[in-house]
Design a protein around this motif. Structure first.
Motif, mmCIF file in Angstrom:
data_model
loop_
_atom_site.group_PDB
_atom_site.id
_atom_site.type_symbol
_atom_site.label_atom_id
_atom_site.label_comp_id
_atom_site.label_asym_id
_atom_site.label_seq_id
_atom_site.Cartn_x
_atom_site.Cartn_y
_atom_site.Cartn_z
ATOM 1 N N SER A 126 24.227 45.615 46.718
ATOM 2 C CA SER A 126 24.351 45.597 48.073
ATOM 3 C C SER A 126 25.546 46.699 48.729
ATOM 4 C CB SER A 126 24.504 44.003 48.648
ATOM 5 O OG SER A 126 23.390 43.432 48.322
ATOM 6 N N GLY A 127 26.140 47.096 47.747
ATOM 7 C CA GLY A 127 27.470 47.778 48.077
ATOM 8 C C GLY A 127 28.617 47.291 48.103
ATOM 9 N N ASN A 128 28.796 45.794 47.930
ATOM 10 C CA ASN A 128 30.129 45.254 48.319
ATOM 11 C C ASN A 128 30.858 45.369 46.918
ATOM 12 O OD1 ASN A 128 28.895 43.801 50.714
ATOM 13 N ND2 ASN A 128 27.792 42.823 49.271
ATOM 14 N N THR A 129 31.966 45.529 47.292
ATOM 15 C CA THR A 129 33.094 45.625 46.141
ATOM 16 C C THR A 129 33.184 44.164 45.495
ATOM 17 O OG1 THR A 129 34.386 47.426 47.207
ATOM 18 C CG2 THR A 129 35.429 46.210 45.217
ATOM 19 N N VAL A 130 32.896 44.194 43.922
ATOM 20 C CA VAL A 130 32.975 42.947 43.198
ATOM 21 C C VAL A 130 34.459 42.931 42.349
ATOM 22 C CG1 VAL A 130 31.996 41.490 41.659
ATOM 23 C CG2 VAL A 130 30.423 42.747 43.106
ATOM 24 N N PHE A 131 34.745 44.116 41.861
ATOM 25 C CA PHE A 131 35.930 44.151 40.968
ATOM 26 C C PHE A 131 36.453 45.585 41.243
ATOM 27 C CE2 PHE A 131 33.146 41.588 38.287
ATOM 28 C CZ PHE A 131 34.117 40.510 38.226
ATOM 29 N N ARG A 132 38.029 45.564 41.233
ATOM 30 C CA ARG A 132 38.667 46.777 41.395
ATOM 31 C C ARG A 132 39.539 47.166 40.155
ATOM 32 N NH1 ARG A 132 40.588 45.971 47.045
ATOM 33 N NH2 ARG A 132 42.272 45.326 45.581
ATOM 34 N N VAL A 133 39.834 48.192 39.742
ATOM 35 C CA VAL A 133 40.709 48.457 38.643
ATOM 36 C C VAL A 133 41.904 49.404 39.210
ATOM 37 C CG1 VAL A 133 41.263 48.977 36.304
ATOM 38 C CG2 VAL A 133 39.003 47.902 36.905
ATOM 39 N N ASN A 134 43.124 48.836 39.270
ATOM 40 C CA ASN A 134 44.167 49.517 39.445
ATOM 41 C C ASN A 134 45.259 49.844 38.631
ATOM 42 O OD1 ASN A 134 43.205 49.436 42.197
ATOM 43 N ND2 ASN A 134 44.977 47.935 42.852
ATOM 44 N N ARG A 135 45.631 51.384 38.305
ATOM 45 C CA ARG A 135 46.728 51.425 37.438
ATOM 46 C C ARG A 135 48.130 50.666 38.012
ATOM 47 N NH1 ARG A 135 46.565 55.005 33.495
ATOM 48 N NH2 ARG A 135 44.681 56.255 33.334
ATOM 49 N N HIS A 136 48.986 50.375 37.176
ATOM 50 C CA HIS A 136 50.081 49.605 37.392
ATOM 51 C C HIS A 136 51.422 50.249 36.721
ATOM 52 C CE1 HIS A 136 52.894 46.116 37.930
ATOM 53 N NE2 HIS A 136 52.140 45.970 39.200
ATOM 54 N N LYS B 111 51.373 51.706 26.152
ATOM 55 C CA LYS B 111 51.074 53.174 26.862
ATOM 56 C C LYS B 111 50.499 53.112 28.271
ATOM 57 C CE LYS B 111 48.676 57.309 24.958
ATOM 58 N NZ LYS B 111 47.894 57.647 24.001
ATOM 59 N N ASP B 112 49.984 52.144 28.538
ATOM 60 C CA ASP B 112 49.284 52.065 29.945
ATOM 61 C C ASP B 112 49.139 50.584 30.305
ATOM 62 O OD1 ASP B 112 47.906 52.893 32.150
ATOM 63 O OD2 ASP B 112 46.064 53.001 31.207
ATOM 64 N N LYS B 113 49.158 50.257 31.702
ATOM 65 C CA LYS B 113 48.777 48.857 31.997
ATOM 66 C C LYS B 113 47.599 49.084 33.298
ATOM 67 C CE LYS B 113 50.491 44.832 34.446
ATOM 68 N NZ LYS B 113 51.920 44.182 35.025
ATOM 69 N N LYS B 114 46.724 48.239 33.151
ATOM 70 C CA LYS B 114 45.709 48.364 34.499
ATOM 71 C C LYS B 114 45.495 46.656 34.828
ATOM 72 C CE LYS B 114 43.403 52.439 32.940
ATOM 73 N NZ LYS B 114 42.464 53.126 32.038
ATOM 74 N N LEU B 115 45.239 46.634 36.243
ATOM 75 C CA LEU B 115 44.972 45.280 36.639
ATOM 76 C C LEU B 115 43.672 45.362 37.175
ATOM 77 C CD1 LEU B 115 48.226 44.777 38.910
ATOM 78 C CD2 LEU B 115 47.768 43.788 36.656
ATOM 79 N N LEU B 116 42.921 44.242 36.728
ATOM 80 C CA LEU B 116 41.472 43.829 37.172
ATOM 81 C C LEU B 116 41.608 42.871 38.226
ATOM 82 C CD1 LEU B 116 38.316 44.302 36.749
ATOM 83 C CD2 LEU B 116 38.532 42.433 35.085
ATOM 84 N N LEU B 117 41.132 43.137 39.451
ATOM 85 C CA LEU B 117 41.182 42.559 40.645
ATOM 86 C C LEU B 117 40.056 42.105 41.062
ATOM 87 C CD1 LEU B 117 43.622 45.014 42.661
ATOM 88 C CD2 LEU B 117 44.098 43.129 41.218
ATOM 89 N N ASP B 118 39.763 40.945 41.710
ATOM 90 C CA ASP B 118 38.528 40.519 42.274
ATOM 91 C C ASP B 118 38.233 41.097 43.713
ATOM 92 O OD1 ASP B 118 40.073 39.136 44.075
ATOM 93 O OD2 ASP B 118 39.333 37.249 43.118
ATOM 94 N N ALA B 119 37.283 40.692 44.438
ATOM 95 C CA ALA B 119 36.638 41.392 45.755
ATOM 96 C C ALA B 119 37.980 41.121 46.818
ATOM 97 C CB ALA B 119 35.547 40.768 46.258
ATOM 98 N N SER B 120 38.735 39.965 46.735
ATOM 99 C CA SER B 120 39.546 39.607 47.495
ATOM 100 C C SER B 120 41.086 40.265 47.214
ATOM 101 C CB SER B 120 39.870 38.054 47.584
ATOM 102 O OG SER B 120 38.799 37.487 47.721
ATOM 103 N N GLY B 121 41.246 41.018 45.947
ATOM 104 C CA GLY B 121 42.473 41.431 45.546
ATOM 105 C C GLY B 121 43.245 40.514 44.797
#
Length: 197
Positions: free
Chosen positions: A42-52, A63-73
């Motif tokens: 439906s085009g709704n964001t379910v997950f986001r991945v941010n570099r941290h 070497k790297d860190k990423k955060l996996l976020l849900d739809a609410s952040g």
């Protein structure tokens, strides 16, 4: 961490008996530049991945860190990548000292193929005999995730009919019916994408 379906409030969570498609892209409306977003049909964001940003005093230095976020952040996982082809995944937003959920080790790396093995922390997973493996080509955004011999999820680029050039910026992640947490599958896919580096 339980392998059972999580109680997170996103489409597709809970008991499900059909495959769920998540569509990944770094170039989506409403998503900041450089942020990998996974949306539902439906085009709704379910997950986001941010570099941290990393703490330069941490040891051994990831070497790297990423955060996996849900739809609410809310932060679901912190994913650390190390120089030796391994990753550690922690619950929530952490500096990597507590809450280790699982480790991932690269077992094969060629020009076109990567294989990863997932090792869960704690006796519970060893007793259940959970054995997750990821195999595929990060360049093509194509992989299969297996629990023992069963296919749990797979990814592929978004092809269109009569398309000459296929962008690697948009891809589909299909999660098959079962009891694996969707956030765990997305975390493994994010690790897989960085597996060729």
């Amino acid at each position: 961490m339980e392998l059972g379906t999580s109680e997170l409030s996103y489409p597709g969570s809970g008991n499900w008996e059909i495959p769920i498609d998540l569509f990944g892209s770094k170039k989506r409306d409403g998503v900041s530049r450089g942020v990998l977003a996974f949306k539902d049909e439906s085009g709704n964001t379910v997950f986001r991945v941010n570099r941290h940003p990393l703490n330069p005093n941490s040891s051994p230095l990831p070497k790297d860190k990423k955060l996996l976020l849900d739809a609410s952040g809310n932060t679901l996982y912190s994913i650390f990548r190390y120089h030796n082809g391994s990753w550690k995944c922690y619950k929530g937003d952490t500096d990597g000292n507590t809450g280790l959920m699982f480790r991932v080790q690269r077992t094969l790396k060629t020009l076109t193929r990567v294989e990863l093995e997932v090792i869960f922390e704690g006796e519970r997973f060893n007793d259940e005999g959970c054995n997750l493996k990821v195999r595929g080509s990060p360049f093509r955004r194509s992989c299969c995730i297996y629990k023992d011999a069963d296919l749990v999820a797979q990814s592929s680029l978004m092809y269109k009919l009569h398309q000459i050039y296929v962008s690697r910026g948009k891809f589909r992640l299909t999660i098959f019916p079962g009891t694996i947490d969707h956030a765990l599958i997305v975390a493994l896919f994010v690790i897989f994408l960085s597996g060729r580096k």
